[in-house]
Enzyme design. Sequence first.
Site, PDB file in Angstrom:
ATOM      1  N   THR A 139       0.898  -1.260  -0.063  1.00  0.00           N
ATOM      2  CA  THR A 139      -0.633   0.394   0.326  1.00  0.00           C
ATOM      3  C   THR A 139       0.555   1.568  -0.003  1.00  0.00           C
ATOM      4  O   THR A 139       0.164   2.544  -0.132  1.00  0.00           O
ATOM      5  CB  THR A 139      -0.766  -0.060   1.045  1.00  0.00           C
ATOM      6  OG1 THR A 139       0.016  -0.081   2.592  1.00  0.00           O
ATOM      7  CG2 THR A 139      -1.690  -1.154   1.219  1.00  0.00           C
TER       8      THR A 139
ATOM      9  N   CYS B  33       2.505   2.778   9.346  1.00  0.00           N
ATOM     10  CA  CYS B  33       1.590   2.592  10.418  1.00  0.00           C
ATOM     11  C   CYS B  33       2.567   2.154  11.981  1.00  0.00           C
ATOM     12  O   CYS B  33       3.130   1.881  12.028  1.00  0.00           O
ATOM     13  CB  CYS B  33       0.238   1.285  10.849  1.00  0.00           C
ATOM     14  SG  CYS B  33      -0.654   1.190   9.114  1.00  0.00           S
TER      15      CYS B  33
ATOM     16  N   CYS C 270      -2.073  -0.055  15.166  1.00  0.00           N
ATOM     17  CA  CYS C 270      -2.754   0.344  14.056  1.00  0.00           C
ATOM     18  C   CYS C 270      -4.310  -0.806  13.443  1.00  0.00           C
ATOM     19  O   CYS C 270      -3.658  -1.419  13.691  1.00  0.00           O
ATOM     20  CB  CYS C 270      -1.970   0.636  12.656  1.00  0.00           C
ATOM     21  SG  CYS C 270      -3.257   0.449  11.111  1.00  0.00           S
TER      22      CYS C 270
ATOM     23  N   ARG D 154       3.837   6.658   3.778  1.00  0.00           N
ATOM     24  CA  ARG D 154       2.932   8.166   3.780  1.00  0.00           C
ATOM     25  C   ARG D 154       2.460   7.265   4.929  1.00  0.00           C
ATOM     26  O   ARG D 154       2.388   5.864   5.484  1.00  0.00           O
ATOM     27  CB  ARG D 154       2.033   7.983   3.023  1.00  0.00           C
ATOM     28  CG  ARG D 154       2.586   8.708   1.006  1.00  0.00           C
ATOM     29  CD  ARG D 154       1.330   9.093   0.084  1.00  0.00           C
ATOM     30  NE  ARG D 154       0.102   8.159   0.097  1.00  0.00           N
ATOM     31  CZ  ARG D 154       0.049   6.676  -0.646  1.00  0.00           C
ATOM     32  NH1 ARG D 154       0.980   6.927  -1.402  1.00  0.00           N
ATOM     33  NH2 ARG D 154      -0.645   5.961  -0.097  1.00  0.00           N
TER      34      ARG D 154
ATOM     35  N   CYS E  42      -0.259   6.301   7.068  1.00  0.00           N
ATOM     36  CA  CYS E  42      -1.588   6.147   7.724  1.00  0.00           C
ATOM     37  C   CYS E  42      -2.386   7.098   7.679  1.00  0.00           C
ATOM     38  O   CYS E  42      -2.059   7.698   8.811  1.00  0.00           O
ATOM     39  CB  CYS E  42      -1.711   5.356   8.256  1.00  0.00           C
ATOM     40  SG  CYS E  42      -3.752   3.663   8.551  1.00  0.00           S
TER      41      CYS E  42
ATOM     42  N   CYS F  31      -4.094   6.003  11.749  1.00  0.00           N
ATOM     43  CA  CYS F  31      -3.696   5.225  13.085  1.00  0.00           C
ATOM     44  C   CYS F  31      -2.597   6.769  13.379  1.00  0.00           C
ATOM     45  O   CYS F  31      -2.439   6.692  14.780  1.00  0.00           O
ATOM     46  CB  CYS F  31      -2.986   3.969  13.422  1.00  0.00           C
ATOM     47  SG  CYS F  31      -1.244   3.882  12.147  1.00  0.00           S
TER      48      CYS F  31
ATOM     49  N   ASP G 190      18.576  11.581  50.262  1.00  0.00           N
ATOM     50  CA  ASP G 190      18.064  12.294  51.181  1.00  0.00           C
ATOM     51  C   ASP G 190      17.148  11.844  52.325  1.00  0.00           C
ATOM     52  O   ASP G 190      17.401  10.202  52.837  1.00  0.00           O
ATOM     53  CB  ASP G 190      17.146  12.203  49.606  1.00  0.00           C
ATOM     54  CG  ASP G 190      15.566  13.059  49.731  1.00  0.00           C
ATOM     55  OD1 ASP G 190      15.848  14.397  49.932  1.00  0.00           O
ATOM     56  OD2 ASP G 190      14.884  12.262  50.775  1.00  0.00           O
TER      57      ASP G 190
END
Length: 528
Positions: free
Chosen positions: A30, A34, A38, A63, A65, A68, A478
């Site tokens: 695709t 993601c 996702c 690119r 998604c 998500c 401390d």
Amino acid sequence: MYTDTERCVRAVRSKDARFDGWFFTAVLTTGIYCRPSCPVVPPKAENMTFYPSAAACQQAGFRACKRCRPDTSPGSPEWNARADTVARAVRLIQDGVVDREGVPGLAGRLGYSARQIERQLLAELGAGPLALARAQRAQTARLLIETTGLPMADIAFAAGFSSIRAFNDTVREVFALSPSELRARGARGARGARGARGASGTRGASGTRGASGTEPAGASGARGASGTEPVTTPGVIALRLPFRAPLNPDNLFGHLAATAVPGVEEWRDGAYRRTLSLPYGHGIVALSPRPDHIACRLSLTDPRDLTLAISSCRRMLDLDADPVAVDEQLRADPLLTPLVDKAPGRRVPRTVDAAEFAVRAVLGQQVSTAAARTHAARLVTAHGVPVDDPEGGLTHLFPSPEALAALDPEALALPRTRRTTLTTLVAALADGSLRLGPDSDWDRAREQLIALPGFGPWTVEVIAMRALGDPDAFLPTDLGMRRAAASLGLPSTPAALTARAAAWRPWRAYAVQYLWATEDHAINHLPA
């Protein structure tokens, strides 16, 4: 982790949000990438490849998604747990140093050549400093597009782009949408979320998200328990800051509120609010804990400061921590197990300004919390820059080291030795001989601090823990730590407690939070 294909595939198939930010999944069929959690049906294993950063995915041509929004994942906890060159470079890039000073400025801060920095980042993150900065600019641009009505040209330069063309090309490449389409999509998501709340008051399955990314408050996704968010007013940017669950807000916000300097910080209407000194101006931030995010409202005099403001707030609240890994290690000690099981997910409350915290640490030496606040408030009133706060009672920025370097020591209501400690510290900070910040080498900073008059192990370690972000800083001297250790049956002498705490490394700063929480002190309670 991204090199362990089998482990990554298991994380993707289980939609485990704990791994968001650790690696990114690129889908070969695709062309999108993601986060591991996702919600879509996972692709076949042979169609997945894995990258260590969103920038590496983008550089490889994938690119983001749209479902998500992987570019908004919580930051990898690895960069806050390390102090080597790569980790320091990543923290500086997150603060926008490349946008303001370029790669030569980044390299100069780290003491390396630009070529050396490029080589080291490529080896670990699969992308160089320019690609990492570009990915961050795209994220900043998306936030401004979706949360403000600023003209696109103003957003382009506020996000750090050198031209409108570079802004348009980057947004299209990363999000597969033009800037105007991205704004329209964000507006539709906000209207849909409001409509869904009005109809049922609950979230549908498609509106839920795990540790979601830094997103506009009006976008679809995670909501507070009440399902409401404050209305965005002009000039205010409303965001959701993600974290890895669990997160216990009690000591985190309790500490910030209990030690708040009047005029600079306050707790109001369920939010911790404070002023911010930023490169291009100043700002005011309001941070409110929610079950699955931190609601953040930012008012900035210059939107170019958005990147640094967000990274500073995330660092202050320790939002990139991996609480599962921390708590798992601490649970291995049977005396700490009940503390961790009772309230898992404690974070280390840090600061937005390391130099400010160092000054406050000196003011807090051997005095009560109330006295330390009083001393700091006097400095703020006398030397801080006044600001307007229409929504609350904040009045000043905390004074810079340069402003404090000019103060008259005799005007300080402190013992003479403490005056010397304070004036020596601010002089070193002002002239640059001592640099405290995300680019600090933790060991080198410790050496420089301990060499200053009046600096002992407690002051050095509390600065390392809360100002420098060292997750392994430890405070065996401390008083609260020693009382807690004795009550639990742990060794209470500093040497013996340090020896026992070797098993807690590299998360001893988190063990300090669990031990402090055994006392009934204001720092351990979320304010009403």
